[in-house]
Design a protein around this motif. Structure first.
Motif, PDB file in Angstrom:
ATOM      1  N   HIS A  83      41.162 -19.800  -9.018  1.00 47.33           N
ATOM      2  CA  HIS A  83      40.249 -20.097  -9.366  1.00 47.33           C
ATOM      3  C   HIS A  83      39.590 -21.057  -8.414  1.00 47.33           C
ATOM      4  CE1 HIS A  83      37.222 -22.451 -12.240  1.00 47.33           C
ATOM      5  NE2 HIS A  83      36.554 -21.592 -11.616  1.00 47.33           N
ATOM      6  N   LEU A  84      40.327 -22.043  -7.827  1.00 48.76           N
ATOM      7  CA  LEU A  84      39.779 -22.841  -6.989  1.00 48.76           C
ATOM      8  C   LEU A  84      39.541 -22.037  -5.534  1.00 48.76           C
ATOM      9  CD1 LEU A  84      39.333 -25.977  -5.895  1.00 48.76           C
ATOM     10  CD2 LEU A  84      41.653 -25.951  -5.280  1.00 48.76           C
ATOM     11  N   HIS A  85      40.534 -21.330  -5.237  1.00 48.35           N
ATOM     12  CA  HIS A  85      40.266 -20.495  -3.829  1.00 48.35           C
ATOM     13  C   HIS A  85      39.159 -19.515  -3.997  1.00 48.35           C
ATOM     14  CE1 HIS A  85      44.084 -22.672  -3.432  1.00 48.35           C
ATOM     15  NE2 HIS A  85      43.854 -22.625  -1.884  1.00 48.35           N
ATOM     16  N   VAL A  86      39.138 -18.792  -5.129  1.00 45.20           N
ATOM     17  CA  VAL A  86      38.094 -17.883  -5.290  1.00 45.20           C
ATOM     18  C   VAL A  86      36.746 -18.647  -5.316  1.00 45.20           C
ATOM     19  CG1 VAL A  86      37.005 -16.402  -7.090  1.00 45.20           C
ATOM     20  CG2 VAL A  86      39.282 -16.283  -6.806  1.00 45.20           C
ATOM     21  N   TRP A  87      36.538 -19.784  -5.728  1.00 44.10           N
ATOM     22  CA  TRP A  87      35.152 -20.696  -5.681  1.00 44.10           C
ATOM     23  C   TRP A  87      35.210 -20.981  -3.912  1.00 44.10           C
ATOM     24  CZ3 TRP A  87      34.971 -25.643  -4.062  1.00 44.10           C
ATOM     25  CH2 TRP A  87      33.701 -26.236  -3.726  1.00 44.10           C
ATOM     26  N   LEU A  88      36.142 -21.327  -3.384  1.00 44.15           N
ATOM     27  CA  LEU A  88      35.994 -21.594  -2.165  1.00 44.15           C
ATOM     28  C   LEU A  88      35.374 -20.668  -1.293  1.00 44.15           C
ATOM     29  CD1 LEU A  88      39.111 -23.587  -1.463  1.00 44.15           C
ATOM     30  CD2 LEU A  88      36.987 -24.634  -0.993  1.00 44.15           C
ATOM     31  N   LEU A  89      35.807 -19.169  -1.342  1.00 49.17           N
ATOM     32  CA  LEU A  89      35.372 -18.186  -0.862  1.00 49.17           C
ATOM     33  C   LEU A  89      33.965 -17.874  -1.457  1.00 49.17           C
ATOM     34  CD1 LEU A  89      38.349 -15.615  -0.496  1.00 49.17           C
ATOM     35  CD2 LEU A  89      37.556 -17.212   1.089  1.00 49.17           C
ATOM     36  N   ASP A 136      38.561 -17.410 -22.956  1.00 51.48           N
ATOM     37  CA  ASP A 136      38.769 -18.627 -22.546  1.00 51.48           C
ATOM     38  C   ASP A 136      38.959 -18.830 -21.140  1.00 51.48           C
ATOM     39  OD1 ASP A 136      39.312 -19.464 -25.306  1.00 51.48           O
ATOM     40  OD2 ASP A 136      41.365 -19.506 -25.269  1.00 51.48           O
ATOM     41  N   PHE A 137      39.422 -17.841 -20.380  1.00 55.05           N
ATOM     42  CA  PHE A 137      39.420 -17.950 -18.869  1.00 55.05           C
ATOM     43  C   PHE A 137      38.168 -17.820 -18.404  1.00 55.05           C
ATOM     44  CE2 PHE A 137      43.999 -16.463 -19.362  1.00 55.05           C
ATOM     45  CZ  PHE A 137      44.621 -17.777 -18.957  1.00 55.05           C
ATOM     46  N   LEU A 138      37.176 -16.968 -18.789  1.00 55.26           N
ATOM     47  CA  LEU A 138      36.223 -16.734 -18.272  1.00 55.26           C
ATOM     48  C   LEU A 138      35.193 -18.126 -18.508  1.00 55.26           C
ATOM     49  CD1 LEU A 138      33.947 -15.005 -17.206  1.00 55.26           C
ATOM     50  CD2 LEU A 138      33.183 -14.354 -19.513  1.00 55.26           C
ATOM     51  N   ALA A 139      35.300 -18.746 -19.511  1.00 51.77           N
ATOM     52  CA  ALA A 139      34.590 -20.135 -20.085  1.00 51.77           C
ATOM     53  C   ALA A 139      35.227 -21.138 -19.089  1.00 51.77           C
ATOM     54  CB  ALA A 139      34.980 -20.619 -21.225  1.00 51.77           C
ATOM     55  N   GLN A 140      36.398 -21.270 -18.704  1.00 48.54           N
ATOM     56  CA  GLN A 140      36.990 -22.143 -17.706  1.00 48.54           C
ATOM     57  C   GLN A 140      36.347 -21.787 -16.343  1.00 48.54           C
ATOM     58  OE1 GLN A 140      41.363 -22.964 -17.672  1.00 48.54           O
ATOM     59  NE2 GLN A 140      41.583 -21.854 -19.608  1.00 48.54           N
ATOM     60  N   PHE A 141      36.497 -20.490 -16.094  1.00 44.53           N
ATOM     61  CA  PHE A 141      35.887 -20.107 -14.787  1.00 44.53           C
ATOM     62  C   PHE A 141      34.322 -20.615 -14.559  1.00 44.53           C
ATOM     63  CE2 PHE A 141      33.594 -17.227 -11.943  1.00 44.53           C
ATOM     64  CZ  PHE A 141      34.241 -17.074 -11.098  1.00 44.53           C
ATOM     65  N   HIS A 142      33.547 -20.372 -15.356  1.00 49.06           N
ATOM     66  CA  HIS A 142      32.295 -20.654 -15.390  1.00 49.06           C
ATOM     67  C   HIS A 142      32.066 -22.272 -15.189  1.00 49.06           C
ATOM     68  CE1 HIS A 142      30.478 -16.810 -15.368  1.00 49.06           C
ATOM     69  NE2 HIS A 142      30.985 -16.582 -16.507  1.00 49.06           N
ATOM     70  N   GLY A 143      32.642 -22.924 -16.067  1.00 57.71           N
ATOM     71  CA  GLY A 143      32.564 -24.500 -16.112  1.00 57.71           C
ATOM     72  C   GLY A 143      33.122 -25.310 -14.796  1.00 57.71           C
ATOM     73  N   VAL A 145      33.193 -23.457 -11.558  1.00 60.92           N
ATOM     74  CA  VAL A 145      32.323 -23.316 -10.831  1.00 60.92           C
ATOM     75  C   VAL A 145      31.225 -24.043 -10.733  1.00 60.92           C
ATOM     76  CG1 VAL A 145      30.472 -21.732  -9.971  1.00 60.92           C
ATOM     77  CG2 VAL A 145      32.726 -20.587 -10.606  1.00 60.92           C
ATOM     78  N   LEU A 146      30.697 -24.655 -11.902  1.00 58.18           N
ATOM     79  CA  LEU A 146      29.597 -25.481 -11.874  1.00 58.18           C
ATOM     80  C   LEU A 146      29.998 -26.974 -11.532  1.00 58.18           C
ATOM     81  CD1 LEU A 146      27.994 -24.610 -15.422  1.00 58.18           C
ATOM     82  CD2 LEU A 146      26.985 -24.322 -13.051  1.00 58.18           C
ATOM     83  N   ALA A 147      31.241 -27.286 -12.009  1.00 55.21           N
ATOM     84  CA  ALA A 147      31.675 -28.717 -11.522  1.00 55.21           C
ATOM     85  C   ALA A 147      32.101 -28.701 -10.207  1.00 55.21           C
ATOM     86  CB  ALA A 147      33.009 -28.853 -12.494  1.00 55.21           C
ATOM     87  N   TYR A 148      32.679 -27.627  -9.524  1.00 55.88           N
ATOM     88  CA  TYR A 148      33.097 -27.615  -8.037  1.00 55.88           C
ATOM     89  C   TYR A 148      31.794 -27.801  -7.152  1.00 55.88           C
ATOM     90  CZ  TYR A 148      37.986 -26.621  -9.328  1.00 55.88           C
ATOM     91  OH  TYR A 148      39.319 -26.833  -9.969  1.00 55.88           O
ATOM     92  N   ASP A 149      30.818 -26.819  -7.671  1.00 58.23           N
ATOM     93  CA  ASP A 149      29.552 -26.890  -7.130  1.00 58.23           C
ATOM     94  C   ASP A 149      29.066 -28.324  -6.963  1.00 58.23           C
ATOM     95  OD1 ASP A 149      29.511 -24.227  -6.301  1.00 58.23           O
ATOM     96  OD2 ASP A 149      28.090 -23.878  -7.902  1.00 58.23           O
ATOM     97  N   GLU A 150      29.105 -29.119  -8.044  1.00 62.53           N
ATOM     98  CA  GLU A 150      28.380 -30.383  -8.252  1.00 62.53           C
ATOM     99  C   GLU A 150      29.081 -31.293  -7.213  1.00 62.53           C
ATOM    100  OE1 GLU A 150      27.035 -33.627 -11.276  1.00 62.53           O
ATOM    101  OE2 GLU A 150      28.648 -32.211 -11.995  1.00 62.53           O
ATOM    102  N   GLY A 151      30.694 -31.226  -7.169  1.00 55.70           N
ATOM    103  CA  GLY A 151      31.421 -32.258  -6.456  1.00 55.70           C
ATOM    104  C   GLY A 151      31.008 -31.607  -4.877  1.00 55.70           C
TER     105      GLY A 151
END
Length: 219
Positions: A83-89, A136-143, A145-151
């Motif tokens: 998830h972290l690396h998908v977000w980075l890309l 559950d995984f979809l909710a974790q994913f969206h949450g 992405v929002l948290a990493y974007d803010e950071g």
């Protein structure tokens, strides 16, 4: 973040090979008819390669993730690292033409793989159980992405909090979290300086070499 762009793609043709002559023209015409160079087809191929690199991060850097960062060796850890690396890309893809199409294809690969791994690797056959996990995984994913974007847009303490919640699942030492904050910032910077042509054709990201394209990831 200022990404480099070196060419513009139209709606029907993306990154066509430099073929000339009658045969080259025939190949280009055939490819267009079959959809080989449509935006969605190009996005599917590029993001498949991107995704397989993301999905291999736990195996590729096991000592870093399990020993240095102290993460447990389980499915949740694999999901969180991928998830972290998908977000980075995803951050880098936003700068590209048709970025939303590429982002969606990348996310599609991720969730197809999650389901396949539950069915084939972990032998979960119940559709109801799989559906519950997928929600559950979809909710974790969206949450996440929002948290990493803010950071990313704010400061290191905000990014540290996002990693603590989403990757360390509220565990981890301050030193381990600091290592991951530095890791994320460096990878964002590396992606930021990568020209568009190089990025879309990249066979090496996060220090991982992409292998030949396979079928459906996870099978």
């Amino acid at each position: 973040m200022g990404y480099h762009k070196h060419y513009t793609r139209d709606e029907k043709s993306v990154a066509e090979p430099p073929q000339t002559g009658f045969y080259g023209g025939f190949l280009r015409s055939l490819a267009k008819v079959t959809g080989h160079y449509t935006v969605s087809q190009t996005a599917m191929r590029s993001t498949h390669r991107f995704y397989e690199i993301c999905a291999d991060q736990l195996n590729h850097k096991r000592s870093f993730w399990l020993d240095t960062c102290g993460l447990p060796d389980n499915f949740q850890t694999w999901f969180s690292i991928t998830h972290l690396h998908v977000w980075l890309l995803m951050v880098r893809i936003r700068a590209e033409d048709h970025g939303k199409v590429f982002q969606q294809q990348l996310v599609n690969h991720f969730f197809h793989d999650i389901e396949d791994r539950m069915r084939y690797n972990h032998k979960i056959s119940s559709g109801r159980i799989i559906s519950t996990y997928m929600h559950d995984f979809l909710a974790q994913f969206h949450g996440g992405v929002l948290a990493y974007d803010e950071g990313m847009c704010k400061d290191d303490p905000i990014m540290a909090a996002a990693l603590w919640r989403n990757l360390f699942t509220s565990s981890g030492t301050p030193d381990q979290i600091a290592i991951l904050v530095d890791y994320v910032r460096k990878e964002l910077q590396t992606l930021d300086t990568m020209p568009s042509d190089d990025f879309l054709e990249a066979r090496r990201l996060f220090g991982t070499e992409a292998g030949p394209l396979r079928g459906v990831p996870g099978k």
